[in-house]
Motif scaffolding. Sequence first.
Motif, short mmCIF file in Angstrom:
data_model
loop_
_atom_site.label_atom_id
_atom_site.label_comp_id
_atom_site.label_asym_id
_atom_site.label_seq_id
_atom_site.Cartn_x
_atom_site.Cartn_y
_atom_site.Cartn_z
N GLN A 59 26.02 73.92 56.06
CA GLN A 59 26.01 74.08 57.50
C GLN A 59 26.98 75.14 57.98
O GLN A 59 27.95 75.47 57.31
N MET A 60 26.67 75.63 59.14
CA MET A 60 27.49 76.63 59.80
C MET A 60 28.79 75.99 60.28
O MET A 60 28.78 74.90 60.84
N ILE A 61 29.89 76.68 60.04
CA ILE A 61 31.19 76.17 60.49
C ILE A 61 31.93 77.25 61.25
O ILE A 61 31.77 78.45 61.00
N LEU A 62 32.74 76.81 62.19
CA LEU A 62 33.54 77.73 62.99
C LEU A 62 34.70 78.27 62.16
O LEU A 62 35.42 77.51 61.53
N GLU A 109 35.06 62.90 56.87
CA GLU A 109 34.94 63.71 58.08
C GLU A 109 33.54 63.56 58.66
O GLU A 109 32.55 63.67 57.95
N ALA A 110 33.45 63.30 59.95
CA ALA A 110 32.17 63.09 60.60
C ALA A 110 31.36 64.38 60.60
O ALA A 110 31.92 65.48 60.77
N GLU A 111 30.05 64.23 60.40
CA GLU A 111 29.16 65.40 60.36
C GLU A 111 27.92 65.12 61.19
O GLU A 111 27.55 63.98 61.45
N VAL A 112 27.26 66.20 61.56
CA VAL A 112 25.96 66.11 62.22
C VAL A 112 24.90 65.92 61.13
O VAL A 112 24.87 66.68 60.16
N ALA A 113 24.06 64.90 61.31
CA ALA A 113 23.03 64.63 60.32
C ALA A 113 21.68 65.11 60.84
O ALA A 113 21.37 64.98 62.04
N GLN A 114 20.89 65.67 59.93
CA GLN A 114 19.54 66.09 60.28
C GLN A 114 18.57 65.67 59.19
O GLN A 114 18.92 65.67 58.00
N SER A 115 17.35 65.33 59.60
CA SER A 115 16.31 65.05 58.61
C SER A 115 14.95 65.41 59.19
O SER A 115 14.76 65.40 60.42
N PRO A 116 14.00 65.80 58.33
CA PRO A 116 14.22 66.06 56.91
C PRO A 116 14.96 67.37 56.69
O PRO A 116 15.15 68.13 57.63
N ARG A 117 15.39 67.65 55.49
CA ARG A 117 16.02 68.93 55.21
C ARG A 117 14.99 70.03 55.06
O ARG A 117 15.23 71.19 55.40
N TYR A 118 13.83 69.66 54.52
CA TYR A 118 12.75 70.62 54.33
C TYR A 118 11.45 69.98 54.78
O TYR A 118 11.23 68.79 54.58
N MET A 131 14.45 77.95 60.40
CA MET A 131 15.42 76.87 60.23
C MET A 131 15.71 76.31 61.62
O MET A 131 16.00 77.06 62.56
N TYR A 132 15.65 75.00 61.74
CA TYR A 132 15.96 74.35 63.02
C TYR A 132 17.31 73.66 62.87
O TYR A 132 17.48 72.74 62.06
N LEU A 133 18.26 74.13 63.66
CA LEU A 133 19.64 73.65 63.58
C LEU A 133 19.97 72.77 64.77
O LEU A 133 19.64 73.09 65.90
N CYS A 134 20.66 71.69 64.48
CA CYS A 134 21.17 70.82 65.53
C CYS A 134 22.69 70.97 65.55
O CYS A 134 23.33 71.09 64.49
N ALA A 135 23.26 70.99 66.72
CA ALA A 135 24.71 71.07 66.86
C ALA A 135 25.15 70.09 67.94
O ALA A 135 24.38 69.74 68.84
N GLN A 166 31.34 73.65 68.80
CA GLN A 166 30.04 73.12 68.40
C GLN A 166 30.04 72.93 66.88
O GLN A 166 30.38 73.84 66.14
N TYR A 167 29.64 71.74 66.45
CA TYR A 167 29.54 71.41 65.04
C TYR A 167 28.07 71.36 64.67
O TYR A 167 27.28 70.69 65.33
N PHE A 168 27.73 72.05 63.58
CA PHE A 168 26.34 72.20 63.20
C PHE A 168 25.97 71.26 62.05
O PHE A 168 26.77 70.98 61.17
N GLY A 169 24.72 70.83 62.07
CA GLY A 169 24.15 70.09 60.96
C GLY A 169 23.62 71.06 59.91
O GLY A 169 23.65 72.27 60.10
N PRO A 170 23.10 70.53 58.79
CA PRO A 170 22.61 71.37 57.70
C PRO A 170 21.29 72.05 58.00
O PRO A 170 20.91 72.99 57.30
N GLY A 171 20.58 71.59 59.03
CA GLY A 171 19.33 72.22 59.41
C GLY A 171 18.11 71.63 58.73
O GLY A 171 18.21 70.95 57.71
N THR A 172 16.96 71.87 59.35
CA THR A 172 15.66 71.55 58.76
C THR A 172 14.90 72.86 58.59
O THR A 172 14.68 73.57 59.57
N ARG A 173 14.55 73.15 57.35
CA ARG A 173 13.78 74.38 57.11
C ARG A 173 12.31 74.06 57.17
O ARG A 173 11.79 73.29 56.35
N LEU A 174 11.62 74.65 58.15
CA LEU A 174 10.19 74.41 58.36
C LEU A 174 9.39 75.58 57.84
O LEU A 174 9.68 76.74 58.16
#
Lengths: 116, 115
Positions: free
Chosen positions: A44-47, B1-10, B89-93, B104-112
């Motif tokens: 993921q993208m980080i600052l 450490e808290a993270e943004v979760a996304q699903s699916p990854r692909y 890639m669809y990113l959630c933050a 803004q903290y980003f999740g790993p994204g979903t690659r469509l």
Amino acid sequence: AQTVTQSQPEMSVQEAETVTLSCTYDTSESDYYLFWYKQPPSRQMILVIRQEAYKQQNATENRFSVNFQKAAKSFSLKISDSQLGDAAMYFCAYSLPNFGNEKLTFGTGTRLTIIP
Amino acid sequence: EAEVAQSPRYKITEKSQAVAFWCDPISGHATLYWYRQILGQGPELLVQFQDESVVDDSQLPKDRFSAERLKGVDSTLKIQPAELGDSAMYLCASSLGARYTDTQYFGPGTRLTVL
């Protein structure tokens, strides 16, 4: 509309050396924020660092520092003592400090390769 | 450490099919963003939520895209029908939202991939 331009699609640097990534932006606003984000492969993208436009002092974060030239609308990132873990896409971004306009406007990115 | 979760990854789908992406922001974060990142470009905002309300959806193609955050926590982005140009890639933050300049903290994204 605000635009962010990164003119270096790719850069490479020897490990332990220093590299500077360039960014220019266009805005008619006087108060805004600038950022450098790092996107490692498949992670993921980080600052990395942020700069408030009203602050004249350049921001620094450990090995990362910026050269903010407000009149020239330039915001470059300097990475000192480059490490293998610095390899990533680096995005310059801009946002406004008011509700509803906090969205990040990104440049097209610079891919940084670290040569061992 | 808290993270943004996304699903699916692909996600691989055929054009004209419906797809949905899910995002769970960091606990306590009031602001949630969906960005789309086309290969070789920087992310672009699709929609921004403050709690359950839409703040900015000016770049969301509303004829085929929808987004919701019903209880102000997790969010779903839907595309129906998918088109070839939606491959990205669809990113959630998420951010605290207490101040307009919160990180803004980003999740790993979903690659469509749309075939």
